[in-house]
Design a protein around this motif. Structure first.
Motif, PDB file in Angstrom:
ATOM      1  N   ARG A 322       0.844  -1.205   0.000  1.00  0.00           N
ATOM      2  CA  ARG A 322       0.000   0.000   0.000  1.00  0.00           C
ATOM      3  C   ARG A 322       0.876   1.251   0.000  1.00  0.00           C
ATOM      4  O   ARG A 322       0.568   2.247   0.635  1.00  0.00           O
ATOM      5  N   THR A 323       1.988   1.159  -0.722  1.00  0.00           N
ATOM      6  CA  THR A 323       2.953   2.264  -0.700  1.00  0.00           C
ATOM      7  C   THR A 323       2.393   3.548  -1.298  1.00  0.00           C
ATOM      8  O   THR A 323       2.893   4.640  -1.006  1.00  0.00           O
ATOM      9  N   ASP A 324       1.349   3.437  -2.126  1.00  0.00           N
ATOM     10  CA  ASP A 324       0.773   4.642  -2.721  1.00  0.00           C
ATOM     11  C   ASP A 324       0.152   5.558  -1.670  1.00  0.00           C
ATOM     12  O   ASP A 324      -0.011   6.757  -1.911  1.00  0.00           O
ATOM     13  N   GLU A 325      -0.156   5.010  -0.485  1.00  0.00           N
ATOM     14  CA  GLU A 325      -0.792   5.810   0.562  1.00  0.00           C
ATOM     15  C   GLU A 325       0.171   6.798   1.210  1.00  0.00           C
ATOM     16  O   GLU A 325      -0.246   7.642   2.014  1.00  0.00           O
ATOM     17  N   ILE A 326       1.470   6.698   0.874  1.00  0.00           N
ATOM     18  CA  ILE A 326       2.436   7.622   1.468  1.00  0.00           C
ATOM     19  C   ILE A 326       2.164   9.051   1.016  1.00  0.00           C
ATOM     20  O   ILE A 326       2.555  10.018   1.704  1.00  0.00           O
ATOM     21  N   SER A 327       1.479   9.220  -0.085  1.00  0.00           N
ATOM     22  CA  SER A 327       1.197  10.570  -0.593  1.00  0.00           C
ATOM     23  C   SER A 327       0.368  11.392   0.384  1.00  0.00           C
ATOM     24  O   SER A 327       0.430  12.628   0.373  1.00  0.00           O
ATOM     25  N   ALA A 328      -0.387  10.704   1.257  1.00  0.00           N
ATOM     26  CA  ALA A 328      -1.211  11.417   2.243  1.00  0.00           C
ATOM     27  C   ALA A 328      -0.359  12.171   3.265  1.00  0.00           C
ATOM     28  O   ALA A 328      -0.855  13.069   3.950  1.00  0.00           O
ATOM     29  N   PHE A 329       0.941  11.827   3.347  1.00  0.00           N
ATOM     30  CA  PHE A 329       1.814  12.438   4.362  1.00  0.00           C
ATOM     31  C   PHE A 329       2.763  13.468   3.778  1.00  0.00           C
ATOM     32  O   PHE A 329       3.531  14.089   4.517  1.00  0.00           O
ATOM     33  N   GLU A 330       2.749  13.651   2.482  1.00  0.00           N
ATOM     34  CA  GLU A 330       3.762  14.491   1.848  1.00  0.00           C
ATOM     35  C   GLU A 330       3.754  15.924   2.367  1.00  0.00           C
ATOM     36  O   GLU A 330       4.793  16.558   2.475  1.00  0.00           O
ATOM     37  N   GLY A 331       2.593  16.425   2.748  1.00  0.00           N
ATOM     38  CA  GLY A 331       2.526  17.812   3.202  1.00  0.00           C
ATOM     39  C   GLY A 331       2.975  18.016   4.632  1.00  0.00           C
ATOM     40  O   GLY A 331       3.447  19.099   4.992  1.00  0.00           O
ATOM     41  N   SER A 332       2.866  16.969   5.468  1.00  0.00           N
ATOM     42  CA  SER A 332       3.135  17.143   6.903  1.00  0.00           C
ATOM     43  C   SER A 332       4.366  16.401   7.402  1.00  0.00           C
ATOM     44  O   SER A 332       4.817  16.632   8.521  1.00  0.00           O
ATOM     45  N   LEU A 333       4.930  15.531   6.587  1.00  0.00           N
ATOM     46  CA  LEU A 333       6.042  14.693   7.041  1.00  0.00           C
ATOM     47  C   LEU A 333       7.347  15.485   7.081  1.00  0.00           C
ATOM     48  O   LEU A 333       7.812  15.995   6.057  1.00  0.00           O
TER      49      LEU A 333
END
Length: 423
Positions: A322-333
């Motif tokens: 489910r590596t595509d879900e990492i995009s949800a963190f791009e703004g806050s990581l």
């Protein structure tokens, strides 16, 4: 005037504050100089301290100190008032003017302890012992060594008190204190022996927790669970008790009980990232990847620098494809807050997503932090080879230094050199 002072004492003991009467006494202190009046003033000063009226008590003890010959008790009250108020220089000046009695030396030791000069305090207490040895001095030494973390010396003095048949002073139970210290030194049987000497009605909640930890380490899991249930019943927010009880359930392979326990905590406090982290970890072990990811996300939303939670989140995303879900963190990581291990997994996620710019950056950042990890440099080299990056030779040299007996890396080195010769 003595009758008026006794009247004030009675009112103070009944919870009243006769302000006018106290003011009258304080204003007339210069007229109170005979022995009986001074003795009555001492009782008033003590009563004022017990009632919390420290400023008024200080005025009385200063009067007593200036109108009587040296008196250890008066000096002790006055010094304690100065220490409690943070006026250590005044306390030390007062003590330095007094004759060197056992009490004076103890008071001076207390001042130096407040100044974090415990070596001086210890020397002064030994001087006091030379004048008149008594249990309170062994207790003072034990407490200093205990606070200093010198557990062997602390135990020696606590044991000396126990050998004299003294089980408690100043609210400190010496068997419970010895049990704590033996636990810190991983001497579990000794710790248990001291715990078992004390009736549980004298245990604090911390003592129940410590004994539960001891029983867990001794693999007495039922006893540990019973004790931890008491801790949680006494203090529903005692977070360490939940974590230890979770560990007991995990050790017994009862993951559902561990999950239920963590959910029980969250039902009363849903703001603790540590609990969400462990809930995610338990759900992952139960095969509930969706619930695990939700919990890890909640943990990092509450604590954006929670590296362990990111590490488990990244690992779960990788292993569940489910590596595509990492995009949800791009703004806050904030990658600057991540460990080398977390950056390594993040690099693998971006590699899986074919985001080479991000993957390369995370591999490069991880290399600065991760240390001598053969697994990391193997993956790093394979990725650099995959994208034909020129720094692969440097990383291969690192692999050879980490694993010099591996013939595959030597052959790979020769292959690269042959490729370069042909160019």
């Amino acid at each position: 005037m003595q009758d008026q002072i006794y009247s004030i004492i009675d009112e103070l003991k009944s919870g009243k504050y006769p302000e006018d009467k106290i003011t009258s006494v304080l204003n007339g202190l210069d007229r109170l100089n005979d022995d009986m009046e001074l003795e009555t003033l001492f009782i008033l000063g003590d009563t004022l301290v017990q009632a919390g009226f420290i400023g008024e008590a200080e005025v009385i003890f200063q009067h007593l100190h200036s109108h009587v010959e040296h008196d250890d008790e008066v000096l002790a009250y006055l010094t304690d008032i100065y220490i409690a108020d943070g006026r250590l220089d005044e306390a030390l000046s007062l003590i330095n003017q007094a004759p060197k009695t056992k009490t004076v030396l103890m008071l001076k030791a207390e001042i130096f302890q407040q100044l974090n000069m415990n070596d001086v305090s210890i020397r002064l207490i030994h001087e006091a012992k030379a004048i008149e040895d008594e249990p309170i001095l062994d207790y003072a030494l034990a407490e200093i060594y205990y606070q200093d973390g010198d557990f062997q010396e602390a135990l020696r003095y606590y044991q000396a008190l126990l050998d004299q048949g003294i089980e408690e002073l100043n609210g400190v139970n010496f068997d419970l204190r010895a049990a704590e210290l033996y636990m810190n030194q991983i001497e579990l049987e000794e710790a248990k022996a001291h715990f078992d000497k004390v009736d549980e009605k004298f245990y604090s909640n911390d003592d129940f927790y410590r004994k539960a930890l001891l029983e867990y380490q001794l693999q007495a899991y039922e006893s540990a669970k019973n004790l931890l249930d008491k801790v949680i019943e006494n203090e529903p927010y005692y977070i360490n008790a939940y974590i230890l009880l979770m560990n007991v359930h995990e050790t017994e392979h009862d993951l559902e009980a561990a999950k239920t326990l963590l959910e029980q905590y969250l039902s009363q406090d849903d703001t603790n990232p540590l609990i969400y982290f462990h809930l995610g970890r338990i759900n992952y072990r139960l095969g509930a990847a969706d619930s695990a990811i939700v919990a890890f996300k909640q943990a990092v939303s509450l604590d954006q620098d929670y590296d362990d939670a990111y590490l488990m989140l990244f690992e779960t995303l990788l292993k569940t494809d489910r590596t595509d879900e990492i995009s949800a963190f791009e703004g806050s990581l904030d990658t600057h807050a991540l460990s080398g291990e977390s950056l390594y997994l993040l690099a693998k996620i971006e590699q899986q997503n074919e985001n080479d710019t991000a993957a390369l950056k995370h591999y490069q950042d991880a290399a600065k932090l991760i240390g001598e990890s053969l697994e990391f440099y193997t993956d790093y080299y394979e990725y650099l080879s995959e994208i034909s990056h020129p720094s692969k030779t440097e990383v291969l040299d690192k692999l050879i230094s980490l694993d010099p007996t591996n013939a595959d890396w030597q052959f790979e080195k020769e292959r690269l050199e042959n490729e370069e010769d042909q160019l």
